[in-house]
Design a protein around this motif. Structure first.
Motif, PDB file in Angstrom:
ATOM      1  N   UNK A  40      -3.941   1.720   1.151  1.00 50.06           N
ATOM      2  CA  UNK A  40      -3.633   2.254   0.169  1.00 50.06           C
ATOM      3  C   UNK A  40      -3.865   3.473  -0.806  1.00 50.06           C
ATOM      4  N   UNK A  41      -5.045   2.901  -0.893  1.00 46.33           N
ATOM      5  CA  UNK A  41      -6.553   3.557  -1.466  1.00 46.33           C
ATOM      6  C   UNK A  41      -6.623   5.078  -0.755  1.00 46.33           C
ATOM      7  N   UNK A  42      -6.923   5.122   0.305  1.00 46.69           N
ATOM      8  CA  UNK A  42      -7.484   5.975   1.033  1.00 46.69           C
ATOM      9  C   UNK A  42      -5.610   6.779   1.386  1.00 46.69           C
ATOM     10  N   UNK A  43      -4.774   6.543   1.419  1.00 43.10           N
ATOM     11  CA  UNK A  43      -3.585   7.175   1.420  1.00 43.10           C
ATOM     12  C   UNK A  43      -2.648   8.618   0.346  1.00 43.10           C
ATOM     13  N   UNK A  44      -2.951   7.039  -1.450  1.00 46.54           N
ATOM     14  CA  UNK A  44      -3.136   8.006  -2.063  1.00 46.54           C
ATOM     15  C   UNK A  44      -3.928   9.314  -3.018  1.00 46.54           C
ATOM     16  N   UNK A  45      -5.408   8.902  -2.222  1.00 38.25           N
ATOM     17  CA  UNK A  45      -6.468   9.463  -1.996  1.00 38.25           C
ATOM     18  C   UNK A  45      -5.853  10.670  -1.946  1.00 38.25           C
ATOM     19  N   UNK A  62      -5.474  -2.698   0.283  1.00 40.66           N
ATOM     20  CA  UNK A  62      -5.674  -2.223   0.056  1.00 40.66           C
ATOM     21  C   UNK A  62      -6.891  -0.106   0.204  1.00 40.66           C
ATOM     22  N   UNK A  63      -7.237  -0.716   1.626  1.00 40.46           N
ATOM     23  CA  UNK A  63      -8.369   0.495   1.715  1.00 40.46           C
ATOM     24  C   UNK A  63      -7.129   1.517   2.238  1.00 40.46           C
TER      25      UNK A  63
END
Lengths: 193, 88
Positions: free
Chosen positions: A7-12, A4-5
């Motif tokens: 994916x979140x950082x990657x999207x950002x 989750x972390x």
């Protein structure tokens, strides 16, 4: 949870990269083949159009937009729109749309020309055929041959400042976490194993 | 005209926020420096009055007025961009 972390950082960071890729100036070497204007009815792609010429009405549903038609150094076509950015975003403060159209029309050079006239087109934005969006030309100037090297000073400066800012915030956040958050959490989760 | 008004109003609000934050931060840095200076110079007299005196000196200093660059620099940058985009 670790996924989750990431994916979140990657999207950002993908969004940040896309934002800069869209907004920062880029330079194309091209041969202008035509300039024209076309009535555009803004639809789903309205986000990717800029503002009407400064001073004109801003609430219209459609208007005529200048376009610059060109072939790039690699032989592929590229169409630019030519619109004021006015006082809005992105902050190019471009008001000279009509002048730019005149300059572009003056530099027209077709494939059949004996000596091709190459130009550099400074622009921002993307070309996307599926949404009919076009990069916005900021300025054009003539160059002697299509192999000129252009150093993007503006991008270097802006991205360096941005990297420094991110680094500064990261360092402070990590320090804050180490000194204030972690001891606090440790205190309450003592003996949880 | 609406676009320009929006830029001016929000720009001014944002820069004022920056100005206030930088002012408070600069003053607190100065106070901290004065406190360590007080200890370094053998604790002359009362600590509070030493720090207050130093801050009074800071209030009239050129360093504090330099914080006004927070307003001047962005306006100069915008002016330069306007010139470069439209008249060069």
């Amino acid at each position: 949870m670790v996924y989750v972390k990431w994916v979140f950082l990657g999207t950002f960071w993908v969004l940040v990269a896309a934002f800069f890729h869209y907004t920062l100036p880029q330079h194309d070497i091209a041969r202008i083949t035509d300039t024209y204007e076309k009535r555009v009815d803004f639809g789903e792609n309205s986000l990717f159009w800029s503002s009407p010429d400064i001073g004109n009405a801003t609430t219209v549903a459609n208007r005529d937009v200048f376009f610059i038609q060109s072939f790039r150094g690699n032989g592929k076509p590229m169409i630019y729109r030519n619109e004021d950015t006015g006082w809005g975003w992105p902050p190019y403060f471009k008001f000279d749309t009509s002048n730019l159209q005149a300059e572009a029309a003056d530099l027209i050079s077709k494939k059949s020309a004996v000596n091709a006239q190459w130009v550099v087109v400074r622009h921002y934005g993307w070309r996307n055929e599926f949404m009919s969006i076009y990069p916005n030309a900021i300025s054009v100037w003539a160059v002697d041959n299509p192999d000129v090297r252009i150093i993007p000073w503006m991008n270097i400066i802006i991205l360096t400042i941005f990297a420094a800012l991110v680094w500064g915030i990261t360092v402070r956040w990590k320090r804050f976490r180490r000194n204030r958050v972690d001891p606090f959490v440790d205190e309450y989760t003592d003996g949880w194993g | 005209m609406m676009q320009l008004a929006r830029l001016l109003i929000f720009g001014f609000l944002f820069l004022s926020l920056v100005y206030v934050v930088v002012s408070l931060w600069s003053r607190s840095v100065r106070a901290a420096k004065l406190r360590s200076e007080w200890i370094g110079s053998g604790q002359p007299g009362d600590k509070e009055s030493f720090v207050q005196g130093g801050l009074k000196e800071y209030d009239g200093s050129i360093r504090r007025k330099l914080i006004l660059l927070v307003y001047i620099v962005p306006v100069a940058i915008v002016g330069t961009i306007i010139y470069m985009t439209n008249f060069m």
